[in-house]
Design a protein around this motif. Sequence first.
Motif, mmCIF file in Angstrom:
data_model
loop_
_atom_site.group_PDB
_atom_site.id
_atom_site.type_symbol
_atom_site.label_atom_id
_atom_site.label_comp_id
_atom_site.label_asym_id
_atom_site.label_seq_id
_atom_site.Cartn_x
_atom_site.Cartn_y
_atom_site.Cartn_z
ATOM 1 N N HIS A 187 0.846 -1.195 0.000
ATOM 2 C CA HIS A 187 0.000 0.000 0.000
ATOM 3 C C HIS A 187 0.877 1.239 0.000
ATOM 4 C CE1 HIS A 187 0.840 0.906 4.233
ATOM 5 N NE2 HIS A 187 0.811 -0.419 4.415
ATOM 6 N N ARG A 188 0.259 2.346 -0.375
ATOM 7 C CA ARG A 188 0.962 3.615 -0.337
ATOM 8 C C ARG A 188 1.066 4.097 1.120
ATOM 9 N NH1 ARG A 188 3.335 5.427 -5.249
ATOM 10 N NH2 ARG A 188 2.114 4.465 -6.944
ATOM 11 N N SER A 189 2.051 4.944 1.372
ATOM 12 C CA SER A 189 2.169 5.513 2.713
ATOM 13 C C SER A 189 0.954 6.381 3.011
ATOM 14 C CB SER A 189 3.450 6.347 2.832
ATOM 15 O OG SER A 189 3.391 7.453 1.952
ATOM 16 N N LEU A 190 0.637 6.487 4.294
ATOM 17 C CA LEU A 190 -0.578 7.187 4.720
ATOM 18 C C LEU A 190 -0.347 8.693 4.702
ATOM 19 C CD1 LEU A 190 -1.623 4.839 7.654
ATOM 20 C CD2 LEU A 190 -2.312 4.749 5.232
ATOM 21 N N GLN A 191 -0.323 9.234 3.513
ATOM 22 C CA GLN A 191 -0.144 10.665 3.309
ATOM 23 C C GLN A 191 -1.168 11.141 2.287
ATOM 24 O OE1 GLN A 191 3.899 11.261 2.105
ATOM 25 N NE2 GLN A 191 4.759 10.690 4.093
ATOM 26 N N PRO A 192 -1.463 12.428 2.299
ATOM 27 C CA PRO A 192 -2.391 12.930 1.272
ATOM 28 C C PRO A 192 -1.837 12.683 -0.133
ATOM 29 C CG PRO A 192 -2.083 14.564 3.014
ATOM 30 C CD PRO A 192 -1.070 13.487 3.256
ATOM 31 N N ARG A 193 -2.719 12.451 -1.062
ATOM 32 C CA ARG A 193 -2.294 12.221 -2.430
ATOM 33 C C ARG A 193 -1.588 13.475 -2.970
ATOM 34 N NH1 ARG A 193 -3.963 8.528 -6.303
ATOM 35 N NH2 ARG A 193 -3.533 9.166 -8.467
ATOM 36 N N PRO A 194 -0.394 13.321 -3.531
ATOM 37 C CA PRO A 194 0.357 14.501 -3.996
ATOM 38 C C PRO A 194 -0.292 15.138 -5.213
ATOM 39 C CG PRO A 194 1.472 12.503 -4.665
ATOM 40 C CD PRO A 194 0.335 12.059 -3.797
ATOM 41 N N LYS A 195 0.044 16.420 -5.397
ATOM 42 C CA LYS A 195 -0.430 17.127 -6.566
ATOM 43 C C LYS A 195 0.370 16.727 -7.797
ATOM 44 C CE LYS A 195 -1.739 21.144 -3.775
ATOM 45 N NZ LYS A 195 -1.551 22.593 -3.573
ATOM 46 N N ASP A 196 -0.128 17.096 -8.955
ATOM 47 C CA ASP A 196 0.575 16.776 -10.189
ATOM 48 C C ASP A 196 1.944 17.451 -10.189
ATOM 49 O OD1 ASP A 196 -1.635 15.370 -10.979
ATOM 50 O OD2 ASP A 196 -2.487 17.008 -12.184
ATOM 51 N N GLY A 197 2.951 16.673 -10.533
ATOM 52 C CA GLY A 197 4.315 17.195 -10.548
ATOM 53 C C GLY A 197 5.079 16.958 -9.265
ATOM 54 N N ASP A 198 4.380 16.618 -8.158
ATOM 55 C CA ASP A 198 5.063 16.330 -6.902
ATOM 56 C C ASP A 198 5.562 14.888 -6.883
ATOM 57 O OD1 ASP A 198 4.518 18.879 -6.140
ATOM 58 O OD2 ASP A 198 2.785 18.342 -4.885
ATOM 59 N N ALA A 199 6.472 14.615 -5.959
ATOM 60 C CA ALA A 199 7.016 13.260 -5.834
ATOM 61 C C ALA A 199 5.920 12.307 -5.387
ATOM 62 C CB ALA A 199 8.157 13.251 -4.836
ATOM 63 N N PRO A 200 5.863 11.101 -5.952
ATOM 64 C CA PRO A 200 4.830 10.137 -5.558
ATOM 65 C C PRO A 200 5.088 9.600 -4.148
ATOM 66 C CG PRO A 200 6.363 9.109 -7.061
ATOM 67 C CD PRO A 200 6.738 10.559 -7.016
ATOM 68 N N ARG A 201 4.018 9.114 -3.562
ATOM 69 C CA ARG A 201 4.159 8.524 -2.234
ATOM 70 C C ARG A 201 4.860 7.173 -2.345
ATOM 71 N NH1 ARG A 201 -2.023 8.334 -0.678
ATOM 72 N NH2 ARG A 201 -2.031 7.778 -2.904
ATOM 73 N N PRO A 202 5.660 6.798 -1.327
ATOM 74 C CA PRO A 202 6.320 5.493 -1.381
ATOM 75 C C PRO A 202 5.315 4.357 -1.214
ATOM 76 C CG PRO A 202 6.715 6.530 0.728
ATOM 77 C CD PRO A 202 6.018 7.558 -0.120
ATOM 78 N N ILE A 203 5.666 3.222 -1.751
ATOM 79 C CA ILE A 203 4.860 2.011 -1.593
ATOM 80 C C ILE A 203 5.523 1.149 -0.526
ATOM 81 C CG2 ILE A 203 3.983 -0.066 -2.710
ATOM 82 C CD1 ILE A 203 3.966 1.434 -5.343
ATOM 83 N N ILE A 204 4.773 0.790 0.497
ATOM 84 C CA ILE A 204 5.286 -0.058 1.578
ATOM 85 C C ILE A 204 4.840 -1.494 1.292
ATOM 86 C CG2 ILE A 204 5.310 -0.469 4.062
ATOM 87 C CD1 ILE A 204 4.614 2.482 4.431
#
Length: 324
Positions: A187-204
């Motif tokens: 799953h993705r880390s428990l953070q808000p979904r980033p905006k376009d152009g921002d770094a993606p959330r890590p996958i745990i």
Amino acid sequence: MDFFSASKKHSGSKTVSLTWMYPKAKRFSETPRMYIILLLCQTEQNVLAKIDSSVMAAAGELHKKIDDLAGDLRSEVLSVRAEFAKAIEDMQKENATLSTRTDDLEEEANGQANRVVALEAKVDALSAQVVRLADKADDLESRQRRDNCRLIGVEEGFGNIRPEKAVAELLKEALALDYTPTLDRAHRSLQPRPKDGDAPRPIIVKFHYFQEKVDVLRKAMGAGPITRNGKRFYIYPDYSATVRKKRSAFTEVRRLLRRCTGVKYGLLYPATLKITTPAGEQMSFEDPIKARHCVETNLRPRETEGERHLEESHTAYTYVFSLY
């Protein structure tokens, strides 16, 4: 009887009569000088008598005034002594009260000091216990993450339907594995979904088998850049926030070590930098400041074009990884 004997006889009287001694005309004409002397003596006696009476009167008044002043002074002295005695008595009472209160305060202060000492000892013991519990909690958290990995740089939207299967296929394809890893969770880390152009959330990712996780990390470290659809991503162990902070403190030292020829190094768990010099000497550091001083002093890192490119790539990764 002559003139002088008469004078001596009647010298103590206040009024001296001369008519009984000399006839008027005859005696005045015969002894005028004696008569004048006698008048002078009589005048002197009268003056002395008046002076004596005046002196006696003044002395009596002076004695009376002295007695009056002495009486007043005695009364004032007695009054002042009484006032002083009362003031001293009041001060003694107040001093006794203050002494009692001071003794009570000293006793209370001693009791409070003993309590403070006991509380300080208790706080020290509790602080040490908190440190031990924090280390234990961090160790337990790290043990729970032993089967986990983090995939950093994988674009958002990947594996939204079945993330475990999608990540397992991604690892098999990217690392050229001859088996499909068995994953319990992804799953993705428990953070808000980033905006376009921002770094993606890590996958745990949680592996079912610890050996598969170790094999994936080993091959990820030995392989070249890992890509998906031409975009590079990274695979790293999933450490706790405390461990990540300790390890990130060695980032600058590792950057210097990459520019040292013939030097081997590694960052052991949780955060111990182990360095092997070209001569085979091994050194370990838990303090990044001491490690950097040793590298700059003894190993003398050099900068080359290839090392500069590797440093820029690692710096970019460090920035991305520090966000998580």
